[in-house]
Design a protein around this motif. Structure first.
Motif, PDB file in Angstrom:
ATOM      1  N   GLU A  12       0.850  -1.179   0.000  1.00 30.65           N
ATOM      2  CA  GLU A  12       0.000   0.000   0.000  1.00 30.65           C
ATOM      3  C   GLU A  12       0.890   1.234   0.000  1.00 30.65           C
ATOM      4  O   GLU A  12       1.915   1.265   0.674  1.00 30.65           O
ATOM      5  CB  GLU A  12      -0.883   0.039   1.245  1.00 30.65           C
ATOM      6  N   VAL A  13       0.480   2.249  -0.770  1.00 27.60           N
ATOM      7  CA  VAL A  13       1.203   3.522  -0.810  1.00 27.60           C
ATOM      8  C   VAL A  13       0.193   4.614  -0.463  1.00 27.60           C
ATOM      9  O   VAL A  13      -0.928   4.631  -1.004  1.00 27.60           O
ATOM     10  CB  VAL A  13       1.830   3.779  -2.190  1.00 27.60           C
ATOM     11  N   PHE A  14       0.609   5.516   0.423  1.00 27.77           N
ATOM     12  CA  PHE A  14      -0.266   6.583   0.907  1.00 27.77           C
ATOM     13  C   PHE A  14       0.368   7.949   0.657  1.00 27.77           C
ATOM     14  O   PHE A  14       1.594   8.083   0.672  1.00 27.77           O
ATOM     15  CB  PHE A  14      -0.496   6.441   2.418  1.00 27.77           C
ATOM     16  N   ARG A  16       0.585  12.129   1.931  1.00 30.48           N
ATOM     17  CA  ARG A  16       0.822  12.710   3.262  1.00 30.48           C
ATOM     18  C   ARG A  16      -0.449  12.918   4.073  1.00 30.48           C
ATOM     19  O   ARG A  16      -0.399  13.155   5.267  1.00 30.48           O
ATOM     20  CB  ARG A  16       1.583  14.029   3.136  1.00 30.48           C
ATOM     21  N   TYR A  17      -1.596  12.826   3.402  1.00 27.07           N
ATOM     22  CA  TYR A  17      -2.869  12.976   4.107  1.00 27.07           C
ATOM     23  C   TYR A  17      -3.443  11.628   4.541  1.00 27.07           C
ATOM     24  O   TYR A  17      -4.537  11.567   5.089  1.00 27.07           O
ATOM     25  CB  TYR A  17      -3.877  13.703   3.220  1.00 27.07           C
ATOM     26  N   GLY A  18      -2.717  10.561   4.256  1.00 25.42           N
ATOM     27  CA  GLY A  18      -3.174   9.234   4.633  1.00 25.42           C
ATOM     28  C   GLY A  18      -4.105   8.590   3.628  1.00 25.42           C
ATOM     29  O   GLY A  18      -4.650   7.517   3.892  1.00 25.42           O
ATOM     30  N   GLN A  19      -4.276   9.213   2.462  1.00 27.68           N
ATOM     31  CA  GLN A  19      -5.124   8.636   1.429  1.00 27.68           C
ATOM     32  C   GLN A  19      -4.325   7.593   0.654  1.00 27.68           C
ATOM     33  O   GLN A  19      -3.201   7.860   0.238  1.00 27.68           O
ATOM     34  CB  GLN A  19      -5.611   9.712   0.460  1.00 27.68           C
ATOM     35  N   ARG A  20      -4.904   6.437   0.481  1.00 27.47           N
ATOM     36  CA  ARG A  20      -4.212   5.381  -0.254  1.00 27.47           C
ATOM     37  C   ARG A  20      -4.224   5.713  -1.744  1.00 27.47           C
ATOM     38  O   ARG A  20      -5.282   5.921  -2.328  1.00 27.47           O
ATOM     39  CB  ARG A  20      -4.874   4.032   0.009  1.00 27.47           C
ATOM     40  N   VAL A  21      -3.037   5.742  -2.352  1.00 28.81           N
ATOM     41  CA  VAL A  21      -2.919   6.044  -3.774  1.00 28.81           C
ATOM     42  C   VAL A  21      -2.549   4.808  -4.586  1.00 28.81           C
ATOM     43  O   VAL A  21      -2.569   4.842  -5.817  1.00 28.81           O
ATOM     44  CB  VAL A  21      -1.910   7.186  -4.035  1.00 28.81           C
TER      45      VAL A  21
END
Length: 66
Positions: A12-14, A16-21
């Motif tokens: 998983e990659v996030f 800086r706002y914690g949204q998974r991209v």
């Protein structure tokens, strides 16, 4: 390194706002710095690799520069 040896791994990659991209179950899909086909902006992103099999998740950061 050697992530292909863990076929059940989850990456998983996030942002800086914690949204998974990015999300990948198994090693079949590599991350190319894009989300929905669009390049992500210059920034630092954070990854979590869940190897399973009793391993502690691996974490770190990746910085996209252009």
């Amino acid at each position: 390194k050697n992530l292909n040896l863990y076929p059940d791994a989850i990456l998983e990659v996030f942002n800086r706002y914690g949204q998974r991209v990015f999300y990948s179950a198994g090693y079949g899909t590599l991350w190319d710095g894009r989300v929905n086909g669009n390049p992500l902006p210059v920034a630092t992103y954070y990854y979590v690799i869940h190897l399973k099999n009793g391993f502690v998740p691996m974490t770190g950061s990746i910085t996209i520069v252009k």
